[in-house]
Every structure is written in C-alpha cells, then in structure tokens.
Design a protein around this motif. Structure first.
Motif, PDB file in Angstrom:
ATOM      1  N   ASP A   3       0.774  -1.175   0.127  1.00 46.96           N
ATOM      2  CA  ASP A   3       0.008  -0.040  -0.029  1.00 46.96           C
ATOM      3  C   ASP A   3       0.790   1.233   0.146  1.00 46.96           C
ATOM      4  O   ASP A   3       0.350   2.472   0.421  1.00 46.96           O
ATOM      5  CB  ASP A   3      -0.915  -0.102   1.299  1.00 46.96           C
ATOM      6  N   ASN A   5       2.909   3.845  -1.801  1.00 44.69           N
ATOM      7  CA  ASN A   5       3.153   4.711  -3.262  1.00 44.69           C
ATOM      8  C   ASN A   5       4.738   4.523  -3.841  1.00 44.69           C
ATOM      9  O   ASN A   5       5.147   4.301  -4.915  1.00 44.69           O
ATOM     10  CB  ASN A   5       2.399   5.884  -3.578  1.00 44.69           C
ATOM     11  N   SER A   6       5.559   4.842  -2.938  1.00 46.69           N
ATOM     12  CA  SER A   6       6.771   5.171  -3.008  1.00 46.69           C
ATOM     13  C   SER A   6       7.414   3.795  -3.447  1.00 46.69           C
ATOM     14  O   SER A   6       8.533   3.671  -4.282  1.00 46.69           O
ATOM     15  CB  SER A   6       7.675   5.809  -2.030  1.00 46.69           C
ATOM     16  N   HIS A  20      -1.049  -3.372  -5.837  1.00 50.61           N
ATOM     17  CA  HIS A  20      -1.008  -2.094  -4.996  1.00 50.61           C
ATOM     18  C   HIS A  20      -2.307  -1.752  -4.601  1.00 50.61           C
ATOM     19  O   HIS A  20      -3.352  -1.844  -5.184  1.00 50.61           O
ATOM     20  CB  HIS A  20      -0.733  -1.045  -6.063  1.00 50.61           C
ATOM     21  N   ILE A  22      -5.127   0.213  -2.841  1.00 53.31           N
ATOM     22  CA  ILE A  22      -5.739   1.587  -2.859  1.00 53.31           C
ATOM     23  C   ILE A  22      -6.859   1.740  -1.892  1.00 53.31           C
ATOM     24  O   ILE A  22      -7.722   1.151  -1.826  1.00 53.31           O
ATOM     25  CB  ILE A  22      -6.119   1.853  -4.324  1.00 53.31           C
ATOM     26  N   SER A  26      -7.531   7.592  -0.804  1.00 52.61           N
ATOM     27  CA  SER A  26      -6.306   7.971  -1.313  1.00 52.61           C
ATOM     28  C   SER A  26      -6.432   9.283  -2.169  1.00 52.61           C
ATOM     29  O   SER A  26      -7.225   9.488  -2.667  1.00 52.61           O
ATOM     30  CB  SER A  26      -5.973   6.783  -2.369  1.00 52.61           C
ATOM     31  N   PHE A  29      -2.131  10.225  -7.586  1.00 49.85           N
ATOM     32  CA  PHE A  29      -0.876  10.197  -7.949  1.00 49.85           C
ATOM     33  C   PHE A  29      -0.746  11.292  -8.535  1.00 49.85           C
ATOM     34  O   PHE A  29      -1.414  12.157  -9.111  1.00 49.85           O
ATOM     35  CB  PHE A  29      -0.519   8.886  -8.968  1.00 49.85           C
ATOM     36  N   GLY A  33       3.232   9.160 -11.333  1.00 47.96           N
ATOM     37  CA  GLY A  33       2.603   8.071 -10.495  1.00 47.96           C
ATOM     38  C   GLY A  33       1.646   7.701 -11.285  1.00 47.96           C
ATOM     39  O   GLY A  33       1.324   6.302 -11.145  1.00 47.96           O
ATOM     40  N   GLU A  37       0.680   3.507 -11.840  1.00 50.04           N
ATOM     41  CA  GLU A  37      -0.308   2.831 -11.926  1.00 50.04           C
ATOM     42  C   GLU A  37      -0.724   2.044 -12.769  1.00 50.04           C
ATOM     43  O   GLU A  37      -1.588   0.981 -12.463  1.00 50.04           O
ATOM     44  CB  GLU A  37      -1.324   3.917 -11.214  1.00 50.04           C
TER      45      GLU A  37
END
Length: 101
Positions: A3, A5-6, A20, A22, A26, A29, A33, A37
């Motif tokens: 979970d 993002n980086s 991933h 989400i 959220s 991005f 990003g 995704e």
C-alpha cells in the motif's frame, strides 16, 4: 502486495508484478505516478486482491509485464539516471513545492 506508493517506483526495475492496495481515502498520484499505476495491479477490496492473486499465481497471467518493460525502457532512455536518482529528483521537487500536479 503493498500500500506504499513510493515502493512502486523503487520496485519497478525488478519488473515483477505488484498488487497495489488503494484506499478509498487515497489522494491519487502525480503524472509520473499515474504511469506507474498503469503497470501494476490495483486492489481496492478483498475480492480484487483475491482476483489478482488468482490471475498471477494460479493462472500465471502477468498481463502487465510488457507494459512494465516498456515503461522501464522509456524511463531509462529519457532520463539516463538510476531509479534512485529519479526518485531523489521527484522528492526534491515536492519538498521545494515545484510539483505542479
């Protein structure tokens, strides 16, 4: 499964599938990003997690692999920098308030 993002950017060069997670909270991005995704599997609930796991593990269907390979190649060609250097550049922009997304 993550979970974070980086982590998506850090893991991209491995060219392995990620599911991933989400959250409904959220914030989304930035433009880069959004490209990330599009090359990883998304899950917003338990059913989507199980669906992705079934496709990847049981059916051995990593249908986003080619898209990840293309993105990795494009990033390398455009930037001539390592993933760590690109991530550092993005973080510095964000800290300086230069992120326009």
């Amino acid at each position: 499964i993550t979970d974070c993002n980086s982590f998506l950017y850090e893991y991209l060069p491995a060219n392995k599938p990620i599911i991933h997670l989400i959250s409904e909270h959220s914030i989304g991005f930035n433009e880069f990003g959004k490209q990330l995704e599009n090359v990883f599997y998304i899950a917003r609930n338990k059913q989507e997690i199980l669906h992705n796991l079934n496709n990847l593990i049981i059916n051995k269907d990593d249908y986003l692999k080619t898209e990840r390979e293309i993105l990795i190649q494009n990033i390398s060609k455009l930037n001539k920098k390592s993933v760590a250097e690109l991530e550092e550049d993005e973080l510095l922009k964000l800290i300086k308030g230069e992120d326009n997304d």
